[in-house]
Design a protein around this motif. Structure first.
Motif, PDB file in Angstrom:
ATOM      1  N   VAL A 250     -21.920  40.799  57.175  1.00  0.00           N
ATOM      2  CA  VAL A 250     -20.602  40.182  57.054  1.00  0.00           C
ATOM      3  C   VAL A 250     -20.622  38.837  57.762  1.00  0.00           C
ATOM      4  O   VAL A 250     -21.252  38.686  58.819  1.00  0.00           O
ATOM      5  N   GLU A 251     -19.922  37.854  57.182  1.00  0.00           N
ATOM      6  CA  GLU A 251     -19.757  36.563  57.825  1.00  0.00           C
ATOM      7  C   GLU A 251     -18.268  36.226  57.884  1.00  0.00           C
ATOM      8  O   GLU A 251     -17.552  36.382  56.886  1.00  0.00           O
ATOM      9  N   LEU A 252     -17.831  35.807  59.073  1.00  0.00           N
ATOM     10  CA  LEU A 252     -16.436  35.437  59.323  1.00  0.00           C
ATOM     11  C   LEU A 252     -16.374  34.010  59.837  1.00  0.00           C
ATOM     12  O   LEU A 252     -17.296  33.542  60.512  1.00  0.00           O
ATOM     13  N   SER A 253     -15.279  33.331  59.536  1.00  0.00           N
ATOM     14  CA  SER A 253     -15.037  32.005  60.103  1.00  0.00           C
ATOM     15  C   SER A 253     -13.539  31.806  60.263  1.00  0.00           C
ATOM     16  O   SER A 253     -12.773  32.058  59.322  1.00  0.00           O
ATOM     17  N   ASP A 254     -13.127  31.399  61.461  1.00  0.00           N
ATOM     18  CA  ASP A 254     -11.710  31.185  61.757  1.00  0.00           C
ATOM     19  C   ASP A 254     -10.872  32.416  61.416  1.00  0.00           C
ATOM     20  O   ASP A 254      -9.745  32.307  60.915  1.00  0.00           O
ATOM     21  N   GLY A 255     -11.429  33.590  61.675  1.00  0.00           N
ATOM     22  CA  GLY A 255     -10.699  34.825  61.439  1.00  0.00           C
ATOM     23  C   GLY A 255     -10.586  35.235  59.992  1.00  0.00           C
ATOM     24  O   GLY A 255      -9.832  36.155  59.669  1.00  0.00           O
ATOM     25  N   HIS A 259     -18.036  36.297  53.601  1.00  0.00           N
ATOM     26  CA  HIS A 259     -19.090  36.954  52.826  1.00  0.00           C
ATOM     27  C   HIS A 259     -19.227  38.399  53.290  1.00  0.00           C
ATOM     28  O   HIS A 259     -19.089  38.704  54.468  1.00  0.00           O
ATOM     29  N   ALA A 260     -19.544  39.282  52.329  1.00  0.00           N
ATOM     30  CA  ALA A 260     -19.881  40.672  52.642  1.00  0.00           C
ATOM     31  C   ALA A 260     -20.918  41.138  51.632  1.00  0.00           C
ATOM     32  O   ALA A 260     -20.806  40.857  50.433  1.00  0.00           O
ATOM     33  N   SER A 261     -21.928  41.857  52.110  1.00  0.00           N
ATOM     34  CA  SER A 261     -22.982  42.339  51.212  1.00  0.00           C
ATOM     35  C   SER A 261     -23.694  43.530  51.837  1.00  0.00           C
ATOM     36  O   SER A 261     -23.595  43.786  53.040  1.00  0.00           O
ATOM     37  N   GLN A 279     -17.718  36.986  48.185  1.00  0.00           N
ATOM     38  CA  GLN A 279     -18.086  35.632  48.578  1.00  0.00           C
ATOM     39  C   GLN A 279     -16.877  34.746  48.371  1.00  0.00           C
ATOM     40  O   GLN A 279     -16.381  34.639  47.249  1.00  0.00           O
ATOM     41  N   ARG A 280     -16.386  34.149  49.448  1.00  0.00           N
ATOM     42  CA  ARG A 280     -15.214  33.299  49.320  1.00  0.00           C
ATOM     43  C   ARG A 280     -15.564  32.051  48.528  1.00  0.00           C
ATOM     44  O   ARG A 280     -16.568  31.379  48.800  1.00  0.00           O
ATOM     45  N   ALA A 281     -14.744  31.740  47.548  1.00  0.00           N
ATOM     46  CA  ALA A 281     -14.971  30.560  46.732  1.00  0.00           C
ATOM     47  C   ALA A 281     -14.684  29.305  47.542  1.00  0.00           C
ATOM     48  O   ALA A 281     -13.955  29.343  48.537  1.00  0.00           O
ATOM     49  N   PRO A 282     -15.231  28.163  47.133  1.00  0.00           N
ATOM     50  CA  PRO A 282     -14.984  26.931  47.879  1.00  0.00           C
ATOM     51  C   PRO A 282     -13.537  26.458  47.817  1.00  0.00           C
ATOM     52  O   PRO A 282     -13.105  25.687  48.658  1.00  0.00           O
ATOM     53  N   HIS A 283     -12.763  26.935  46.809  1.00  0.00           N
ATOM     54  CA  HIS A 283     -11.350  26.605  46.735  1.00  0.00           C
ATOM     55  C   HIS A 283     -10.535  27.706  47.389  1.00  0.00           C
ATOM     56  O   HIS A 283     -11.054  28.788  47.685  1.00  0.00           O
ATOM     57  N   PRO A 284      -9.249  27.520  47.650  1.00  0.00           N
ATOM     58  CA  PRO A 284      -8.462  28.475  48.452  1.00  0.00           C
ATOM     59  C   PRO A 284      -8.398  29.876  47.883  1.00  0.00           C
ATOM     60  O   PRO A 284      -8.320  30.839  48.630  1.00  0.00           O
ATOM     61  N   ALA A 290     -17.934  42.349  42.606  1.00  0.00           N
ATOM     62  CA  ALA A 290     -18.205  43.780  42.792  1.00  0.00           C
ATOM     63  C   ALA A 290     -17.172  44.400  43.722  1.00  0.00           C
ATOM     64  O   ALA A 290     -17.491  45.235  44.563  1.00  0.00           O
ATOM     65  N   ALA A 291     -15.916  43.955  43.649  1.00  0.00           N
ATOM     66  CA  ALA A 291     -14.876  44.486  44.510  1.00  0.00           C
ATOM     67  C   ALA A 291     -13.620  44.709  43.696  1.00  0.00           C
ATOM     68  O   ALA A 291     -13.452  44.158  42.613  1.00  0.00           O
ATOM     69  N   VAL A 292     -12.720  45.529  44.238  1.00  0.00           N
ATOM     70  CA  VAL A 292     -11.480  45.858  43.544  1.00  0.00           C
ATOM     71  C   VAL A 292     -10.319  45.626  44.484  1.00  0.00           C
ATOM     72  O   VAL A 292     -10.346  46.055  45.636  1.00  0.00           O
ATOM     73  N   ARG A 293      -9.300  44.920  44.015  1.00  0.00           N
ATOM     74  CA  ARG A 293      -8.068  44.812  44.809  1.00  0.00           C
ATOM     75  C   ARG A 293      -7.197  46.026  44.544  1.00  0.00           C
ATOM     76  O   ARG A 293      -7.081  46.454  43.405  1.00  0.00           O
ATOM     77  N   CYS A 294      -6.603  46.543  45.594  1.00  0.00           N
ATOM     78  CA  CYS A 294      -5.727  47.702  45.429  1.00  0.00           C
ATOM     79  C   CYS A 294      -4.279  47.268  45.497  1.00  0.00           C
ATOM     80  O   CYS A 294      -3.978  46.196  46.001  1.00  0.00           O
TER      81      CYS A 294
END
Length: 294
Positions: A250-255, A259-261, A279-284, A290-294
């Motif tokens: 996992v990678e975090l920045s500013d809370g 990224h998660a893998s 993977q956070r996109a470069p835009h907001p 490979a994830a699901v929003r609940c």
């Protein structure tokens, strides 16, 4: 704030040795999180973890009681881990500047249950008291430090199918097997501060009796990510005969989660296989993979 790189070791079940320690030295994450079920009450792995120089937070799992109702087997492992065990408390990892709050120690999932060894050490803690302990530890954390919850079993509310993150797969009918106290604490802490990540294990990725694989990552509407790290067995060999070691990453920045893998490394430190979860996109707007929003 610089990127915080976290390695996560899922349910170990005895699969931890010098090769893991050497691999971590090569990967050099900023911290290591361990979700428990070290080795059925044996002390070897707890002693190894207790000697690591890497910033570490660990919570013990239901197998770590060793079926010793007196709690002595459990206590010996707690002694090895010292303040690195975060159950019902907080590990402040500096560096990398991370507050890790632990859920209920040695949880078997399934709502709320205290085993005899847990009662022997901590007493007859009610569900409400457990929720309050987790919440108090979280609210006492510095606001400038990103907050991560670390638990052996995950929270309830993530689905009731066998393939869900905390879904019961070994007995019919399938049902939600998450911890109610952890779920309640998450809901309450988010009224006061962000909670970017909840890490747990217990429910193995490979389903019982060859039913396939469970989902291991999810983000809820409040923006909290849930990661099940229980890739069991976490030691393996690929078709080319290369020995593999699993860590979630996992990678975090500013809370915020970047990224998660799930990753499988060779003993030489090379990343051989990766299942990207987020993977956070470069835009907001974040892009989920490979994830699901609940």
């Amino acid at each position: 704030m610089p990127v915080q790189r976290l390695a996560i070791a899922g349910d170990l079940h005895g699969q931890w040795d010098g090769s893991d320690v050497e691999l971590l030295a090569q990967l050099a994450p900023d911290a290591l999180l361990v979700v428990g079920d070290l080795h059925n009450g044996q002390q070897r792995i707890a002693a190894s973890l207790g000697k690591l120089s890497l910033p570490l937070a660990c919570i013990l799992g239901n197998h770590d009681t060793g079926r010793d109702a007196s709690g002595r087997t459990l206590q010996r492992q707690l002694d090895h881990l010292g303040d690195r065990h975060c159950g019902w408390g907080r590990c402040q990892l500096n560096p990398p500047g991370l507050a890790v709050v632990g859920g209920r120690p040695c949880s078997p999932g399934g709502g709320y249950h205290l085993s005899d060894p847990v009662r022997a050490i901590w007493g007859p803690v009610s569900r409400e008291e457990s929720t309050e302990r987790i919440l108090s530890a979280a609210l006492a954390a510095p606001l400038e430090a990103p907050l991560v919850f670390l638990s052996h079993a995950g929270p309830s509310g993530l689905g009731s199918l066998a393939t869900d993150l905390c879904g019961r797969d070994w007995k019919s009918p399938a049902r939600d097997w998450g911890d109610q106290d952890l779920s309640e604490a998450i809901a309450q802490v988010r009224r006061h501060r962000p909670l970017p990540l909840v890490v747990f294990g217990h429910m193995h990725h490979r389903l019982w009796l060859g039913q396939g694989e469970r989902r291991s990552f999810q983000i809820d509407r409040g923006g909290t990510a849930y990661l099940n790290a229980a890739s069991v067995p976490r030691h393996g060999t690929d078709e080319q005969g290369r020995r593999l070691r699993h860590f979630s990453w996992v990678e975090l920045s500013d809370g915020a989660l970047l990224h998660a893998s799930h990753r499988w490394y060779g003993l030489d430190g090379r990343l051989l296989y990766q299942q990207r979860l987020y993977q956070r996109a470069p835009h907001p707007e974040p892009a989920l993979q490979a994830a699901v929003r609940c």
